[in-house]
Motif scaffolding. Structure first.
Motif, mmCIF file in Angstrom:
data_model
loop_
_atom_site.group_PDB
_atom_site.id
_atom_site.type_symbol
_atom_site.label_atom_id
_atom_site.label_comp_id
_atom_site.label_asym_id
_atom_site.label_seq_id
_atom_site.Cartn_x
_atom_site.Cartn_y
_atom_site.Cartn_z
ATOM 1 N N VAL A 109 0.855 -1.195 0.000
ATOM 2 C CA VAL A 109 0.000 0.000 0.000
ATOM 3 C C VAL A 109 0.884 1.237 0.000
ATOM 4 O O VAL A 109 1.755 1.384 0.849
ATOM 5 C CB VAL A 109 -0.907 0.014 1.246
ATOM 6 C CG1 VAL A 109 -1.656 1.336 1.349
ATOM 7 C CG2 VAL A 109 -1.890 -1.148 1.205
ATOM 8 N N GLN A 111 1.068 4.556 1.155
ATOM 9 C CA GLN A 111 0.295 5.203 2.209
ATOM 10 C C GLN A 111 -0.228 6.575 1.805
ATOM 11 O O GLN A 111 -1.383 6.924 2.086
ATOM 12 C CB GLN A 111 1.141 5.325 3.478
ATOM 13 C CG GLN A 111 0.327 5.593 4.736
ATOM 14 C CD GLN A 111 -0.629 4.450 5.071
ATOM 15 O OE1 GLN A 111 -0.210 3.332 5.296
ATOM 16 N NE2 GLN A 111 -1.921 4.739 5.070
ATOM 17 N N VAL A 114 -3.101 6.086 -0.742
ATOM 18 C CA VAL A 114 -4.287 5.522 -0.097
ATOM 19 C C VAL A 114 -4.932 6.545 0.838
ATOM 20 O O VAL A 114 -6.149 6.591 0.974
ATOM 21 C CB VAL A 114 -3.935 4.222 0.657
ATOM 22 C CG1 VAL A 114 -5.079 3.806 1.580
ATOM 23 C CG2 VAL A 114 -3.644 3.110 -0.328
ATOM 24 N N GLY A 118 -8.026 6.645 -0.926
ATOM 25 C CA GLY A 118 -8.800 5.844 0.015
ATOM 26 C C GLY A 118 -9.820 6.669 0.769
ATOM 27 O O GLY A 118 -10.922 6.203 1.075
ATOM 28 N N GLU A 254 0.328 -3.033 -5.984
ATOM 29 C CA GLU A 254 -0.171 -1.674 -5.819
ATOM 30 C C GLU A 254 -1.137 -1.292 -6.940
ATOM 31 O O GLU A 254 -2.056 -0.494 -6.738
ATOM 32 C CB GLU A 254 0.984 -0.667 -5.738
ATOM 33 C CG GLU A 254 1.828 -0.546 -6.995
ATOM 34 C CD GLU A 254 2.993 -1.515 -7.018
ATOM 35 O OE1 GLU A 254 2.761 -2.735 -6.878
ATOM 36 O OE2 GLU A 254 4.136 -1.054 -7.190
ATOM 37 N N VAL A 257 -4.503 -2.803 -5.876
ATOM 38 C CA VAL A 257 -5.153 -1.992 -4.846
ATOM 39 C C VAL A 257 -5.705 -0.711 -5.458
ATOM 40 O O VAL A 257 -6.853 -0.323 -5.201
ATOM 41 C CB VAL A 257 -4.172 -1.658 -3.704
ATOM 42 C CG1 VAL A 257 -4.822 -0.703 -2.703
ATOM 43 C CG2 VAL A 257 -3.729 -2.930 -2.994
ATOM 44 N N SER A 308 -5.808 -0.690 5.214
ATOM 45 C CA SER A 308 -4.866 -0.026 4.313
ATOM 46 C C SER A 308 -3.996 0.995 5.038
ATOM 47 O O SER A 308 -3.011 1.485 4.482
ATOM 48 C CB SER A 308 -5.626 0.664 3.174
ATOM 49 O OG SER A 308 -6.448 1.710 3.666
ATOM 50 N N LYS A 309 -4.353 1.308 6.280
ATOM 51 C CA LYS A 309 -3.581 2.278 7.053
ATOM 52 C C LYS A 309 -2.723 1.628 8.135
ATOM 53 O O LYS A 309 -2.213 2.309 9.022
ATOM 54 C CB LYS A 309 -4.530 3.302 7.703
ATOM 55 C CG LYS A 309 -5.221 4.219 6.705
ATOM 56 C CD LYS A 309 -6.281 5.077 7.350
ATOM 57 C CE LYS A 309 -5.686 6.092 8.289
ATOM 58 N NZ LYS A 309 -4.862 7.090 7.581
ATOM 59 N N GLU A 314 0.833 -2.777 3.967
ATOM 60 C CA GLU A 314 0.279 -3.748 3.032
ATOM 61 C C GLU A 314 -0.936 -4.422 3.651
ATOM 62 O O GLU A 314 -1.099 -4.446 4.863
ATOM 63 C CB GLU A 314 1.319 -4.786 2.619
ATOM 64 C CG GLU A 314 1.704 -5.787 3.698
ATOM 65 C CD GLU A 314 2.636 -6.879 3.150
ATOM 66 O OE1 GLU A 314 2.140 -7.962 2.806
ATOM 67 O OE2 GLU A 314 3.844 -6.626 3.063
ATOM 68 N N ILE A 315 -1.812 -4.943 2.800
ATOM 69 C CA ILE A 315 -2.966 -5.710 3.262
ATOM 70 C C ILE A 315 -2.470 -7.124 3.524
ATOM 71 O O ILE A 315 -2.025 -7.815 2.612
ATOM 72 C CB ILE A 315 -4.091 -5.753 2.206
ATOM 73 C CG1 ILE A 315 -4.444 -4.337 1.720
ATOM 74 C CG2 ILE A 315 -5.322 -6.465 2.761
ATOM 75 C CD1 ILE A 315 -5.085 -3.465 2.740
#
Length: 338
Positions: A109, A111, A114, A118, A254, A257, A308-309, A314-315
Motif C-alpha cells: 500500500v 500510504q 491511499v 482511500g 499496488e 489496490v 490499508s492504514k 500492506e494488506i
C-alpha cells in the motif's frame, strides 16, 4: 446488442453454455494481461505512480461493464438492478477481490496515495448511503434524483483531475520512474492501442460471459432475485477480479489496490451517477437495501480503510481473509433473506 447476445445464448444447451463461459473467462484473462502490462508501462512513460494508473485509466476500463448494465437497467425501469449492481460490485471488489488478492500474493500500500484516494473511496460510500436515506425524498424509501446523478458525474470529473494533479506533484513519481522492466518499451502510441485492445477484450468478454452465466443459473434453478443481487454484481466485477489477480501474480500489487480503490469510487460516481442522470424519475432505493446492501457496503469499506492504514504498509493475509469472510457472510444472507 445485449438482447441479441442473450437471445442467441438462450438457444444453446447447458453444455455449450459452459464451454462459452470457459472460453470467455480465457479471453477475459488475456485481456487483463494486456491491460496490466500496458498500464504499468504507461505509468513509467508518463512518470505517474502505478496506483494512480490503476485508480483512473484501468478502473474506468474495468468499470464500464457495471456502468452499461446499470444504465440500461435504469432506462428499462429496473432501479433494483441498477443500484444493486453498483453497491454489490463495491462489496465484491473490496471483499472478494481484495481478500483473494491478499491471500494469493503481496498487496503493498502506498500510504500517501491511499490516504488520498482511500479517503475519497470511503467518503463516496458514505455519500451514497446518505443520499439514499428516505428523509431526502419525503417517502417510505429513498431516491437518488436525476440532478444528484449529475452531481455525482461532476464529482467524478473533479476526482480524475485531482488524482492526476496529486500524482504529478507527488514525490512518488520519482520512485516510479526507477521501476524499469529490463526490456525496450514500445512507442507510446502502440502502448495506448494495446491498452485499448485490452479494455475492449475485457469488456467484450464480459458482455458475453454475464448473460451466459445468468442463463445457466436460471436453468439450474437459482431465483432471478438472487441473480440480480449477487451474480450480476459478481459478473460485472469480473474485469476487476481478473485484473487484480493478474497484477498480483506479476508482482504489481499496488496496481491491484489502486484498481479496486478507483473502481469503488467509480461505482458510486460513474455507475450510479450515470444511471441516475439518464432517468427523469431518478433511482428509487428498495427498502431491503437498508437491511443488508448499504450496511455491508459501509462495513467493508470501513474495514478496508483501516487495513490499508496499518503499519506494515500492506494488506496482510489475515486481513484479506477477514474481508473475504465478510463477503461470504453477505453472500449467504442474500440467499437466506430472499
Amino acid at each position: 446488442m445485449e438482447a441479441l447476445i442473450h437471445n442467441h445464448l438462450s438457444s444453446f444447451p447447458i453444455l455449450v453454455l459452459i464451454l462459452v463461459i470457459a472460453g470467455t473467462l480465457y479471453t477475459l484473462s488475456k485481456g487483463a494481461d494486456i491491460l496490466v502490462d500496458e498500464a504499468v508501462s504507461l505509468s513509467v512513460h508518463w512518470g505517474v505512480p502505478k496506483m494512480i494508473i490503476g485508480a483512473t485509466i484501468v478502473s474506468l476500463g474495468t468499470t464500464l461493464p457495471e456502468a452499461s448494465v446499470s444504465v440500461l437497467a435504469a432506462i428499462n425501469g429496473n432501479p433494483d438492478l441498477a443500484l444493486g449492481n453498483a453497491i454489490g460490485s463495491i462489496i465484491v471488489d473490496t471483499g472478494l477481490i481484495i481478500g483473494l488478492a491478499a491471500l494469493i500474493g503481496r498487496l503493498p500500500v502506498d500510504q500517501m496515495i491511499v490516504d488520498r484516494q482511500g479517503k475519497v473511496q470511503f467518503l463516496a460510500g458514505v455519500l451514497l448511503a446518505v443520499v439514499s436515506l428516505p428523509i431526502f425524498s419525503n417517502g417510505v424509501t429513498g431516491k437518488i434524483t436525476q440532478w444528484m446523478g449529475w452531481v455525482f458525474i461532476l464529482l467524478l470529473v473533479t476526482y480524475i483531475y485531482v488524482s492526476i494533479k496529486w500524482a504529478r506533484n507527488s514525490d512518488a513519481t520519482e520512485n516510479e520512474n526507477e521501476d524499469t522492466f529490463g526490456e525496450e518499451r514500445s512507442p507510446i502510441i502502440i502502448q495506448m492501442l494495446k491498452l485499448l485492445f485490452g479494455v475492449v477484450l475485457v469488456i467484450g468478454s464480459s458482455k458475453i460471459l454475464i448473460p451466459a452465466v445468468e442463463i445457466t443459473a436460471i436453468r439450474i434453478g437459482i431465483p432471478q432475485s438472487v441473480i440480480a443481487a449477487t451474480l450480476v454484481a459478481f459478473g460485472t466485477s469480473l474485469p476487476e477480479l481478473v485484473t487484480a489477480i493478474t497484477a498480483v501474480k506479476k508482482g504489481h500489487g499496488e496496481l491491484a489496490v489502486g484498481n479496486i480503490v478507483g473502481a469503488d469510487i467509480l461505482n458510486v460516481l460513474f455507475v450510479i451517477g450515470s444511471a441516475a442522470a439518464v432517468t427523469a424519475g431518478g433511482l428509487n432505493v428498495p427498502v431491503n437495501f437498508y437491511k443488508l446492501q448499504i450496511p455491508t457496503m459501509l462495513i467493508i469499506l470501513f474495514a478496508f480503510r483501516m487495513f490499508s492504514k496499518n503499519k506494515n504498509l500492506e494488506i496482510t493475509k489475515k486481513e484479506g481473509l477477514l474481508l473475504f469472510g465478510i463477503y461470504m457472510i453477505y453472500l449467504v444472507l442474500n440467499y437466506t433473506w430472499i
